[in-house]
Design an enzyme around this catalytic site. Structure first.
Site, PDB file in Angstrom:
ATOM      1  N   LEU A 132      54.555 -42.570 -56.001  1.00  0.00           N
ATOM      2  CA  LEU A 132      53.515 -41.564 -55.132  1.00  0.00           C
ATOM      3  C   LEU A 132      54.267 -40.077 -55.604  1.00  0.00           C
ATOM      4  CD1 LEU A 132      51.831 -40.546 -52.761  1.00  0.00           C
ATOM      5  CD2 LEU A 132      53.882 -41.160 -51.388  1.00  0.00           C
ATOM      6  N   SER A 133      53.256 -39.201 -55.761  1.00  0.00           N
ATOM      7  CA  SER A 133      53.282 -37.692 -55.780  1.00  0.00           C
ATOM      8  C   SER A 133      54.441 -37.601 -56.707  1.00  0.00           C
ATOM      9  CB  SER A 133      53.921 -37.186 -54.397  1.00  0.00           C
ATOM     10  OG  SER A 133      53.995 -35.880 -54.437  1.00  0.00           O
ATOM     11  N   ALA A 134      55.712 -36.866 -56.661  1.00  0.00           N
ATOM     12  CA  ALA A 134      56.631 -36.654 -57.690  1.00  0.00           C
ATOM     13  C   ALA A 134      56.897 -38.113 -58.166  1.00  0.00           C
ATOM     14  CB  ALA A 134      57.947 -36.101 -57.223  1.00  0.00           C
TER      15      ALA A 134
END
Length: 381
Positions: A132-134
C-alpha cells in the site's frame, strides 16, 4: 534500532500475530522481517508491505492478510521499515540505492524471500508481492528489479517504477503525476534487470478521490505494465465486482494478466470490507477504508490463491480497530481527505500524521504545505 528488534512504534491496541525474524541474512537496507505461518501451510508465499506510519502488524490487522492465510494456507512475509531509514517509516521507493537490484531495501526484501524459501520449502513459481502507498511503490520496484522471482504483484495506491529518483521527484510524481509514453515506461522496467520474460501479472488498485497519490498514477502504472506485456492500453473487458468496475487485460492464451480497480470517491488507502462472508476482510483504520470490497481478498484471488478454502474463526474478531482516519464510505457524497503522503514530513515532526482540520479547502492547503516542507528532507542514517 537494529533490524529484528521490537518496534517502538508498535501500539498496544494493535494485536500482532506475526513472528519477528531477527537474522535473515544480508540486510543492506536495514529493514525488519516478520512472517506468518498458518497451520499446515502450502508452498505459496505473499510478500506484504505496509504504508507510511504503519507497522507490519497494523497493516496485517487492517488488510486481513493473516486471516486470509489461515483460510487459504499460504505463507506471509512482512518487511517493515525503520525510523532510522525514514522518519515516517515509508519504504524508500524513490531513492536510487534502495530501488536498484542487488542494493539497499530491494536486496533486503529479496533476502527475506530467500529465507522463507529455505525455511518453508516455498514453490519458486508461487511467490507474490503486494503493498500500500509507499509499500505499493516498493512493490513496483520489486516487480521491476526481480521480475523472475514473482508470479504476480498488486500495487495499491502506488506509483510506477522509476517515477522518481529523489525526494523532489517523488513529490512531483505523487501530486502532479509524471506522464510518459507506454514504451518509455516499459523500457524502464526492461532495463532494471537482465530478465526478458515471462513477466509477472499485475493488479492495480487506487482511490478515485486520492489527493496524496493522484489517481492518474494508476493510469501510468497500467501504461507501464501493458507495454511490458506487449498489450494495448485498452482493456479487453470490463466487469463489475462487488459493485465496482474491474478492467481486465488478457494475453494470447486468454489469461488475465493485468487488472485494475479504481474505487470512486475513495481517498488514499486500501479498500476493506467488513462482514462475515468469504469475501470480506479487514478492519477500517489508518489508510484502510471501508468501501464494501476487500482488496486483499480479490488480490489473493487474482494471485490464484483462493481455490482451496479452510474453515476458520476470524482471530481478530472483537479486537479493537486500529486508529481511524475519517474512513469514507462510498455511499457518502463527501470525499474523505487522506491523512498522509508516501514520503516523510520535515524532520522533528511527530510520528503520527496530523489530523486534517474541518473543511476540504483547509485540508488542501495543509497538504500542499506538508509537501513543500518535505521537498528538502534528507534521509536520516
Amino acid at each position: 534500532m537494529m533490524p529484528g528488534a521490537v518496534s517502538s512504534r508498535e501500539r498496544p491496541d494493535v494485536p500482532s500475530r506475526l513472528t519477528a525474524v531477527p537474522d535473515f541474512g544480508p540486510n543492506p537496507g536495514g529493514l525488519r522481517m516478520y512472517k506468518y505461518v498458518p497451520k499446515k501451510p502450502n508452498k505459496s508465499l505473499v510478500v506484504v508491505m505496509h504504508g507510511c506510519t504503519q507497522t507490519a502488524a497494523s497493516y496485517d490487522l487492517g488488510a486481513g492478510w493473516s486471516t486470509l492465510a489461515d483460510r487459504y494456507g499460504f505463507l506471509l512475509v512482512f518487511p517493515e521499515q525503520t525510523e532510522a531509514n525514514n522518519p515516517k517509516t515509508c519504504f524508500n521507493w524513490f531513492r536510487e540505492h534502495d530501488a536498484t537490484r542487488g542494493q539497499g531495501e530491494a536486496a533486503s526484501i529479496r533476502q527475506m524471500i530467500r529465507k522463507m524459501a529455505e525455511d518453508h520449502a516455498v514453490d519458486p513459481k508461487q511467490i507474490f508481492v503486494t503493498g500500500l502507498s509507499a509499500g505499493g511503490a516498493m512493490t513496483a520496484v520489486m516487480l521491476a528489479t526481480y521480475p523472475e522471482v514473482f508470479a504476480a504483484g498488486a500495487i495499491v495506491a502506488g506509483l510506477p517504477y522509476k517515477s522518481a529518483t529523489g525526494m523532489r521527484q517523488a513529490l512531483e510524481s505523487m501530486f502532479r503525476v509524471k506522464v510518459r509514453e507506454p514504451k518509455e515506461w516499459g523500457d524502464l522496467v526492461r532495463a532494471a534487470s537482465p530478465h526478458r520474460g515471462p513477466w509477472p501479472r499485475v493488479s492495480v488498485w487506487h482511490g478515485g478521490a486520492d489527493t496524496v497519490v493522484k489517481p492518474k498514477n494508476a493510469e501510468e502504472l497500467l501504461k507501464q505494465w501493458t507495454d511490458v506485456h506487449g498489450l494495448s492500453t485498452r482493456p479487453d473487458r470490463t466487469e463489475t465486482v462487488d459493485g465496482y468496475p474491474r478492467h481486465v487485460w488478457t494475453d494470447a492464451k486468454g489469461r488475465d494478466v493485468i487488472e485494475s480497480y479504481i474505487i470512486p470517491l475513495m481517498a488514499h488507502g486500501a479498500p476493506v470490507a467488513g462482514g462475515d462472508d468469504d469475501t470480506s476482510y479487514g478492519v477500517p483504520g489508518e489508510y484502510l477504508i471501508e468501501v464494501g470490497i476487500s482488496s486483499s481478498y480479490h488480490i489473493a484471488r487474482f494471485f490464484g490463491l483462493t481455490q482451496t478454502r479452510r474453515t476458520i474463526v476470524n482471530p481478530f474478531a472483537g479486537e479493537r480497530p486500529a486508529p481511524r482516519v475519517e474512513a469514507q464510505r462510498v455511499e457518502s457524497p463527501r470525499v474523505a481527505p487522506a491523512a498522509d503522503a508516501a514520503v516523510p514530513p520535515p524532520r522533528g515532526r511527530a510520528a503520527d500524521p496530523p489530523r486534517p482540520r474541518p473543511g476540504v479547502q483547509k485540508f488542501v492547503e495543509d497538504t500542499i504545505k506538508r509537501a513543500l516542507d518535505a521537498a528538502g528532507l534528507n534521509k536520516r542514517r
